[in-house]
Design a protein around this motif. Sequence first.
Motif, PDB file in Angstrom:
ATOM      1  N   UNK A 103       0.860  -1.063   0.020  1.00 17.88           N
ATOM      2  CA  UNK A 103      -0.124   0.020  -0.037  1.00 17.88           C
ATOM      3  C   UNK A 103       1.029   1.412  -0.068  1.00 17.88           C
ATOM      4  N   UNK A 104       0.574   1.916  -1.097  1.00 13.06           N
ATOM      5  CA  UNK A 104       1.276   3.328  -1.205  1.00 13.06           C
ATOM      6  C   UNK A 104       0.491   4.487  -0.318  1.00 13.06           C
ATOM      7  N   UNK A 105       1.510   5.441   0.387  1.00 13.49           N
ATOM      8  CA  UNK A 105       0.748   6.750   1.071  1.00 13.49           C
ATOM      9  C   UNK A 105      -0.049   6.094   2.059  1.00 13.49           C
ATOM     10  N   UNK A 106       0.641   5.358   2.833  1.00 19.74           N
ATOM     11  CA  UNK A 106      -0.247   4.881   3.747  1.00 19.74           C
ATOM     12  C   UNK A 106      -0.777   5.946   5.041  1.00 19.74           C
ATOM     13  N   UNK A 107      -1.966   5.817   5.258  1.00 20.63           N
ATOM     14  CA  UNK A 107      -2.659   7.078   6.167  1.00 20.63           C
ATOM     15  C   UNK A 107      -3.112   6.485   7.527  1.00 20.63           C
TER      16      UNK A 107
END
Length: 517
Positions: A486-490
Motif C-alpha cells: 500500500x502506497x501513501x499509508x494513512x
Amino acid sequence: MLFQVLQSAHNPPQGHEKEPVHVLFGLHGKLGVTSVAYHNGFVYSSGRDGFCRQLKVEGHQLVLLRKFKSCKGMEWIESVSFALDGDLHILGFHSTDFVVWSTRTNEKLLCVPCGGGHRSWSYKKDRTKEVFAYIKSGDVFAHHSQQVERIQNVVKEPLHGRELTSVKYVGSVNNCSEDCVDILITSSEDTTVNIWAFCSKHFYCLSTIHDHLSSVKTLALAGTEYKDGVLSTLLFTAGGRAQIEVYRLLIQAKEINGSISCQVIHLASHRLDEHWDRIKNKHRRLKMDPETRYMSVATVDQIPEIMKPVPYVYLAAACSDGSVRFFVMSERSRQMSLIAESFYHQRCVLKVETFVHTSGNDLRVMLCSGATDDLGSVFFIFSAHQCGINSLCVQMTKDGHYLVASGGDDNSIHVCWLLLNHEGPRGRGAQLLRSVSANSAHAAHVTGLRLLRDDLLVSVSVDQRLTLWNIGDTDLRHVATRFCHVADVSELDFWTRDERHLCVLCGQGLEIVKCEH
C-alpha cells in the motif's frame, strides 16, 4: 408531500374514514413522494429530491433509518426495486436518460436515452432479461436486453474511488459454518464510507454510506458489543466541510445461508456552519472558518458502567482551524451538540486521543492532542517532534501510568510515560516520568501507531514499511520490518486472535498483515 401511516380497521363504521396515525411532513421536499415499497420488514420511499429513504414502523410511528442517493445529477427518482442478491436498485431519470442504479456497486446497470421523465414508461426485469418500454412522440418504444453469461472477471471492483483515509476494526461475527468473519470500516477522499466483511482471504462490501459532502477524513467507534449474535456499534464519521455524521450499525449472520447483513441507522448530523448560524452574539466569538476540516476524532469510551449517569457519548475532534472541539451525542434524542472548544494550539491540530483517569470515586476525561507545533494533554504540554504529529496513541500500563506514543513528519517515534495526580492546578497535575525515542524510525512520515502491548509498538509510514518496536526503559529497539504493497499509508489499526496480532493499514489500497511476536 406527506408520508402517512394509516390505521388498519376491518369494516369501519359508515361515515368514518381511516385517519393517519403518523405523518412525516416534507420527507422528500416540495416535489413529493414518487413511490413507497415494503421489503423484508422495512419501508422504502423515493422522491424527486434525488433521495431514497429506508424507514421502519415502530408502534404507530415511522422511524427514518437512512437515505440513499444515486449518481450526481440524477434527481428525478421514480421508484426502487430489489434484486435477488439483496441489492437495492434505484430507477429514475438522469437528464434525458432512463437509469437503473445499483446502491451496492455504485454504478449504472442500465442507461437508455428516452428523452426524459415526462412520459409514460414501464420497466421489468427477471433472472435473464430486462425490458424498458416508453412513449415518445406518440409512439411506443421498447428496449430489450439480455444478460450475457460471464466467462471471466477482468476488472476487479475497487475498494473506493480515491485513496483511503482511515480504517477501523469493529469486531467479528460467526456465520452458520462457525467461521469467524471480521468487520472493518474504511473512509475515503471519494466522500464515502464502506463497511466490509473479511473471512479466509475473502473481502466483500456489506454497505456504503454516501451522506458526506466532502472527503471523509476520520472515523471513531463507541459502545461496540457482540450480543445475541448481533455486533452493534456507534459510528462517527468526520471530514471536510466541518461535517460529522453518526450511525448505529447492526451486523449479524443470517440463519438461512450464513451471509452477513448490515443495517445502518442514521442518528444525527452536525455542521459547524449550521451551528454558527444558530448562535447569538457572534461578534464576541472567533469567526468560524468555512474551510474547517476535522482531521481526527476520538470517543470517550472507557467510562465504567457504574459511573455513567446518562446514556451520552462524548466525542473529541481535532480541527484544521487550530481548535480542539468537544461534542456530546444522545442516541435517545438523536441530537449532537458542541459543548466546548479550545484554540490553544492556534495551528492545525492533526490528532486527538482521549482517556479516562479514575482515582477512587473521582473520574476525569483527558484529551491528548498533537498539532504542527507540539504534543500535549489538557493541562500538560511538551515538545516531542520537530514538525507535525501524524499519529498518536495512549494506553494505561499495568502499573497505573499512561504510555503516550507519537509519530511525526520528522520520521521519528517518541514514547513517554506520564503519572497523573491531583496536586496540580484545580486538583489536576501530571509528571513526566521518562521518555524514549527513535529519531530515524522510518524514511518518511510516520502515519500510524498502535500499542500491541505495554512493551510492543507497531508503526507504519509513507515509506511503505510496517515495523515492530520493543519498548524498553531507555530505548526503542527494532524487532522486525515488513514492506507493504500500500502506497501513501494513512492509518493503521489492529486486532488480536489466537495470540496473533492482525494489522490493517490503508492508503492507496488496503492490506492486512499478520504479526507474530
